[in-house]
Structures are given as structure tokens and as C-alpha cells.
Design a protein around this motif. Structure first.
Motif, mmCIF file in Angstrom:
data_model
loop_
_atom_site.group_PDB
_atom_site.id
_atom_site.type_symbol
_atom_site.label_atom_id
_atom_site.label_comp_id
_atom_site.label_asym_id
_atom_site.label_seq_id
_atom_site.Cartn_x
_atom_site.Cartn_y
_atom_site.Cartn_z
ATOM 1 N N LYS A 31 2.240 6.076 10.629
ATOM 2 C CA LYS A 31 1.080 5.264 10.219
ATOM 3 C C LYS A 31 -0.118 6.186 9.954
ATOM 4 O O LYS A 31 -0.821 6.028 8.960
ATOM 5 C CB LYS A 31 0.728 4.231 11.302
ATOM 6 C CG LYS A 31 1.820 3.196 11.540
ATOM 7 C CD LYS A 31 1.929 2.217 10.394
ATOM 8 C CE LYS A 31 3.285 1.547 10.383
ATOM 9 N NZ LYS A 31 3.577 0.806 9.178
ATOM 10 N N ASN A 107 -3.123 -4.306 13.320
ATOM 11 C CA ASN A 107 -1.786 -4.090 12.758
ATOM 12 C C ASN A 107 -0.915 -3.636 13.916
ATOM 13 O O ASN A 107 -1.175 -2.597 14.524
ATOM 14 C CB ASN A 107 -1.818 -3.004 11.676
ATOM 15 C CG ASN A 107 -0.417 -2.664 11.162
ATOM 16 O OD1 ASN A 107 0.360 -2.007 11.850
ATOM 17 N ND2 ASN A 107 -0.095 -3.114 9.980
ATOM 18 N N SER A 133 3.131 -4.202 -1.514
ATOM 19 C CA SER A 133 3.644 -4.899 -0.337
ATOM 20 C C SER A 133 4.811 -5.784 -0.752
ATOM 21 O O SER A 133 4.803 -6.380 -1.825
ATOM 22 C CB SER A 133 2.550 -5.775 0.271
ATOM 23 O OG SER A 133 3.133 -6.724 1.145
ATOM 24 N N THR A 134 5.781 -5.879 0.117
ATOM 25 C CA THR A 134 6.895 -6.793 -0.130
ATOM 26 C C THR A 134 6.769 -8.024 0.775
ATOM 27 O O THR A 134 7.763 -8.662 1.101
ATOM 28 C CB THR A 134 8.247 -6.106 0.139
ATOM 29 O OG1 THR A 134 8.297 -5.754 1.534
ATOM 30 C CG2 THR A 134 8.424 -4.860 -0.708
ATOM 31 N N GLY A 136 6.156 -7.930 3.769
ATOM 32 C CA GLY A 136 6.793 -7.577 5.035
ATOM 33 C C GLY A 136 8.306 -7.725 5.025
ATOM 34 O O GLY A 136 8.962 -7.549 6.045
ATOM 35 N N THR A 140 11.394 -0.619 2.979
ATOM 36 C CA THR A 140 12.137 0.371 2.192
ATOM 37 C C THR A 140 11.892 0.156 0.701
ATOM 38 O O THR A 140 11.722 1.110 -0.056
ATOM 39 C CB THR A 140 13.648 0.290 2.499
ATOM 40 O OG1 THR A 140 13.830 0.629 3.865
ATOM 41 C CG2 THR A 140 14.456 1.227 1.635
ATOM 42 N N LYS A 143 8.542 1.509 -0.165
ATOM 43 C CA LYS A 143 8.589 2.972 -0.276
ATOM 44 C C LYS A 143 9.197 3.397 -1.616
ATOM 45 O O LYS A 143 8.655 4.258 -2.314
ATOM 46 C CB LYS A 143 9.421 3.554 0.872
ATOM 47 C CG LYS A 143 9.588 5.061 0.777
ATOM 48 C CD LYS A 143 10.429 5.636 1.897
ATOM 49 C CE LYS A 143 11.903 5.418 1.651
ATOM 50 N NZ LYS A 143 12.733 6.082 2.673
ATOM 51 N N ARG A 146 6.893 2.725 -4.443
ATOM 52 C CA ARG A 146 5.830 3.753 -4.413
ATOM 53 C C ARG A 146 6.318 5.021 -5.114
ATOM 54 O O ARG A 146 5.653 5.584 -5.978
ATOM 55 C CB ARG A 146 5.463 4.034 -2.953
ATOM 56 C CG ARG A 146 4.278 4.956 -2.772
ATOM 57 C CD ARG A 146 4.663 6.380 -2.416
ATOM 58 N NE ARG A 146 5.390 6.520 -1.185
ATOM 59 C CZ ARG A 146 6.015 7.622 -0.828
ATOM 60 N NH1 ARG A 146 6.038 8.677 -1.634
ATOM 61 N NH2 ARG A 146 6.680 7.692 0.321
HETATM 62 C C1 LIG Z 1 5.053 0.591 3.389
HETATM 63 C C2 LIG Z 1 4.987 1.256 4.747
HETATM 64 C C3 LIG Z 1 3.550 1.717 4.935
HETATM 65 C C4 LIG Z 1 3.209 2.442 6.221
HETATM 66 O O1 LIG Z 1 4.009 2.554 7.160
HETATM 67 O O2 LIG Z 1 2.063 2.958 6.249
HETATM 68 C C5 LIG Z 1 5.482 0.243 5.787
HETATM 69 N N1 LIG Z 1 6.647 0.623 6.309
HETATM 70 C C6 LIG Z 1 7.068 1.797 5.761
HETATM 71 C C7 LIG Z 1 8.340 2.355 5.943
HETATM 72 C C8 LIG Z 1 9.406 1.845 6.746
HETATM 73 N N2 LIG Z 1 9.245 1.069 7.845
HETATM 74 C C9 LIG Z 1 10.470 0.778 8.387
HETATM 75 C C10 LIG Z 1 11.473 1.452 7.621
HETATM 76 C C11 LIG Z 1 12.968 1.428 7.930
HETATM 77 C C12 LIG Z 1 13.775 0.567 6.988
HETATM 78 C C13 LIG Z 1 13.345 -0.881 6.829
HETATM 79 O O3 LIG Z 1 13.275 -1.606 7.813
HETATM 80 O O4 LIG Z 1 13.127 -1.265 5.664
HETATM 81 C C14 LIG Z 1 10.791 2.087 6.569
HETATM 82 C C15 LIG Z 1 11.385 2.899 5.436
HETATM 83 C C16 LIG Z 1 11.512 4.353 5.717
HETATM 84 O O5 LIG Z 1 10.857 4.886 6.650
HETATM 85 O O6 LIG Z 1 12.274 4.998 4.975
HETATM 86 C C17 LIG Z 1 10.705 -0.006 9.627
HETATM 87 C C18 LIG Z 1 10.029 -1.309 9.755
HETATM 88 N N3 LIG Z 1 8.794 -1.618 9.268
HETATM 89 C C19 LIG Z 1 8.488 -2.902 9.617
HETATM 90 C C20 LIG Z 1 9.545 -3.419 10.452
HETATM 91 C C21 LIG Z 1 9.557 -4.761 11.187
HETATM 92 C C22 LIG Z 1 10.163 -5.870 10.441
HETATM 93 O O7 LIG Z 1 10.500 -5.754 9.240
HETATM 94 O O8 LIG Z 1 10.340 -6.921 11.082
HETATM 95 C C23 LIG Z 1 10.521 -2.397 10.510
HETATM 96 C C24 LIG Z 1 11.851 -2.453 11.204
HETATM 97 C C25 LIG Z 1 11.753 -1.842 12.623
HETATM 98 C C26 LIG Z 1 13.027 -2.002 13.386
HETATM 99 O O9 LIG Z 1 14.098 -1.894 12.800
HETATM 100 O O10 LIG Z 1 12.903 -2.224 14.589
HETATM 101 C C27 LIG Z 1 7.292 -3.600 9.274
HETATM 102 C C28 LIG Z 1 6.295 -3.213 8.397
HETATM 103 N N4 LIG Z 1 6.269 -2.028 7.698
HETATM 104 C C29 LIG Z 1 5.272 -2.068 6.794
HETATM 105 C C30 LIG Z 1 4.845 -0.977 6.024
HETATM 106 C C31 LIG Z 1 4.654 -3.425 6.727
HETATM 107 C C32 LIG Z 1 5.226 -4.229 5.555
HETATM 108 C C33 LIG Z 1 4.886 -3.652 4.186
HETATM 109 C C34 LIG Z 1 5.382 -4.571 3.121
HETATM 110 O O11 LIG Z 1 4.799 -5.674 2.966
HETATM 111 O O12 LIG Z 1 6.320 -4.212 2.387
HETATM 112 C C35 LIG Z 1 5.106 -4.052 8.067
HETATM 113 C C36 LIG Z 1 5.398 -5.554 8.005
HETATM 114 C C37 LIG Z 1 3.991 -3.961 9.108
HETATM 115 C C38 LIG Z 1 3.399 -2.589 9.247
HETATM 116 O O13 LIG Z 1 3.999 -1.782 9.969
HETATM 117 O O14 LIG Z 1 2.327 -2.366 8.625
HETATM 118 C C39 LIG Z 1 6.002 2.426 4.937
HETATM 119 C C40 LIG Z 1 6.498 3.104 3.626
HETATM 120 C C41 LIG Z 1 5.477 4.112 3.198
HETATM 121 C C42 LIG Z 1 5.893 4.920 2.017
HETATM 122 O O15 LIG Z 1 6.879 5.678 2.094
HETATM 123 O O16 LIG Z 1 5.178 4.844 1.012
#
Ligand SMILES: C[C@@]1(CC(=O)O)C2=NC(=C\c3[nH]c(c(CCC(=O)O)c3CC(=O)O)Cc3[nH]c(c(CC(=O)O)c3CCC(=O)O)/C=C3\N/C(=C\2)[C@@H](CCC(=O)O)[C@]3(C)CC(=O)O)/[C@H]1CCC(=O)O
Ligand SMILES: NC(=O)c1ccc[n+]([C@@H]2O[C@H](COP(=O)([O-])OP(=O)(O)OC[C@H]3O[C@@H](n4cnc5c(N)ncnc54)[C@H](O)[C@@H]3O)[C@@H](O)[C@H]2O)c1
Length: 197
Positions: A31, A107, A133-134, A136, A140, A143, A146
Motif C-alpha cells: 500500500k 481503508n 477500480s474493479t 473491489g 488482479t 493491476k 494498469r
Molecule cells: C489495485 C491495488 C491497489 C493497491 O494495492 O494500492 C489493489 N490491490 C492490488 C493488488 C492485489 N491485491 C490482492 C492481489 C492478489 C490477487 C487477487 O486477489 O486478485 C493483488 C494482485 C497482485 O498483487 O498481483 C489481494 C486482495 N486485495 C483485496 C482483497 C480482498 C477481497 O477481494 O475480498 C484481496 C484478497 C486477499 C486474500 O486473498 O486474503 C482488496 C482490495 N485490493 C484493492 C486494490 C482494492 C480494490 C481495487 C479495485 O476496485 O479493483 C481492495 C478492495 C481494497 C484495498 O485494499 O484498497 C493493487 C494493484 C496495484 C497495481 O499493481 O497497480
């Protein structure tokens, strides 16, 4: 009706806001990394029991204060925004509860139901910034989109912004005349215009 994304994107001047990140492990680091990648001068402090070496390095580079401590409610004093990213789900909920009492934007990383806002995928080319944003549903996808837009948006998009910025300063006339001139100058950039908006 099909579900759609109803989030309202805003572009925060995070150098003017006080942001607290709670947690300095993998998620806290991620983050902080994306926050500083987009906003190198963000005004942010991280509090955690321990930090990853890469977080210490990043913090040093950006002048981010790292406070080695257990979370206490008083850390929320004078903050506008809090991001909780510890490995203690109960603590993350507590941070959320405290934030709500103080009307802070929160957050709770990886916990969509406790988020007032989501961190987005961010594409940056000079003055141009696109946030993705997707809803939430699939970080992936955010990303990958992006990365896709980073590839396809031309580097020189910033030149256009700067040139138009210079040009708009030179236009005389009332607001309507200004808008008309800027619109006709840039009309060719889009092939098909469904309606002016
Ligand atoms: C965009 C980005 C920005 C940032 O982090 O700054 C971001 N997550 C990123 C990557 C990423 N996060 C996760 C993976 C693993 C694969 C996957 O799950 O897909 C990957 C991919 C990877 O790392 O390759 C795990 C994950 N993330 C969330 C959950 C919980 C759930 O879904 O219930 C879980 C499961 C945890 C578990 O399994 O326990 C939730 C959220 N993550 C968000 C943002 C918000 C929604 C954004 C939207 O509306 O799309 C939201 C809702 C809240 C928040 O955290 O703000 C950043 C990419 C930055 C970039 O590369 O540009
Ligand atoms: N690591 C991942 O990529 C990943 C992926 C999906 C989900 N998660 C989940 O996200 C959460 C965080 O994961 P992580 O990998 O960042 O954990 P981590 O163990 O790497 O880091 C946890 C951080 O929280 C801090 N912390 C814990 N208790 C604290 C307290 N009382 N006060 C202050 N700081 C405290 C620790 O000092 C540390 O900095 C976990 O619940 C994990 O299950 C992690």
C-alpha cells in the motif's frame, strides 16, 4: 439491472493530508509503495510492531516517518485518512471502529466491506493520471489494466497537456469562446463523437 461500479473517484492532494498506515509487513509495504509511486510527497506515517527492510528503505527515500509501536487509538489524532494493513484482523476492525468515531476515511486493506475507499490501479504519464477500480471484484484485473494502459498510452500525452495549457492561457474572449476554441482544436483526436459532454 446489472451491478455496476458506483464509486466516485477523486484525486487527493495527499501532500496536504495526514495519512496513517498501520502495519509494515507485506500488505502495508505494498500500500505504501503504490501510494508513494503515485504521490512521492505524500504526507504519511507508518506505525507497526516491526517493518520489512524494504519498507525502511522506501521510508528513508521519501522521508516517511516509521514509528515502531503497537497501535494505539491516539495515533489517529490529527489524521485525515487511515490505512490498516496488519495481520491481526481484530486489530484492523478496531482501527476501523476508531476511525469511524472520528469521521476519518478508512481503508482496511484487503477488507472491502470495511473500506470507505479503495486504493486503485494507477497509470501516470506526466500530468495525466488514470485510476482504475474493479469495484473491489478483482484487484488482479486492476493491476493488469494498469500495466496495459502504461503500455498503450503514449509518453507524449503530457506534451499535449502542456501545449494546451499554454494555449488556453492565451485565448481571449468569454468562457464559451474559450471552450469552443479548445474543443475545435482537439476535435480530431476522437474519431467519432456521439455527443458533446
Ligand atoms: C489495485 C491495488 C491497489 C493497491 O494495492 O494500492 C489493489 N490491490 C492490488 C493488488 C492485489 N491485491 C490482492 C492481489 C492478489 C490477487 C487477487 O486477489 O486478485 C493483488 C494482485 C497482485 O498483487 O498481483 C489481494 C486482495 N486485495 C483485496 C482483497 C480482498 C477481497 O477481494 O475480498 C484481496 C484478497 C486477499 C486474500 O486473498 O486474503 C482488496 C482490495 N485490493 C484493492 C486494490 C482494492 C480494490 C481495487 C479495485 O476496485 O479493483 C481492495 C478492495 C481494497 C484495498 O485494499 O484498497 C493493487 C494493484 C496495484 C497495481 O499493481 O497497480
Ligand atoms: N502477504 C500477502 O501478500 C497477503 C495476501 C493476502 C492476504 N493477506 C492478509 O493480509 C494481512 C496482512 O498480511 P501481511 O503479509 O502484510 O502480514 P505481515 O505479517 O507481513 O505484517 C503484519 C504487520 O502488522 C504489524 N502488526 C501486527 N500487530 C500489530 C499491532 N498490534 N500494532 C501495530 N502493528 C501491528 C506487524 O508489525 C507487521 O508490520 C494478513 O491478515 C494476511 O492474511 C496477505
Amino acid at each position: 439491472m446489472k451491478e455496476r461500479n458506483e464509486l466516485y473517484p477523486v484525486f487527493l492532494k495527499v501532500s496536504k493530508l495526514n495519512i496513517l498506515v498501520v502495519g509494515g509487513g507485506n500488505v502495508g509495504h505494498e500500500k505504501l509503495h503504490f501510494l508513494l509511486k503515485s504521490s512521492p510527497n505524500a504526507n504519511v506515517e507508518v506505525v507497526a510492531k516491526w517493518f520489512l527492510p524494504e519498507t525502511e528503505e522506501l521510508a528513508l527515500k521519501h522521508g516517511v516517518k516509521l514509528t515502531k509501536s503497537r497501535y494505539k487509538r491516539k495515533f489517529l489524532k490529527k489524521r485525515h485518512v487511515v490505512i490498516a494493513a496488519t495481520n491481526d484482523a481484530k486489530l484492523n476492525k478496531r482501527v476501523h471502529r476508531h476511525a469511524k468515531k472520528r469521521y476519518l476515511l478508512a481503508n482496511i486493506a484487503d477488507t472491502p466491506e470495511l473500506c470507505d475507499f479503495y486504493m486503485g490501479g494507477i497509470v501516470n504519464k506526466g500530468h495525466v493520471k488514470i485510476a482504475i477500480s474493479t469495484n473491489g471484484k478483482s484487484p488482479t484485473t486492476a493491476k493488469r489494466l494498469r500495466q496495459f494502459f502504461e503500455e498503450v498510452i503514449p509518453e507524449n500525452v503530457n506534451e499535449m497537456v502542456e501545449n494546451l495549457n499554454e494555449y488556453r492561457k492565451t485565448i481571449k474572449g468569454d468562457f464559451e469562446a474559450k471552450v469552443n476554441q479548445l474543443n475545435s482544436l482537439t476535435e480530431s483526436l476522437i474519431e467519432k463523437k456521439e455527443k458533446d459532454d
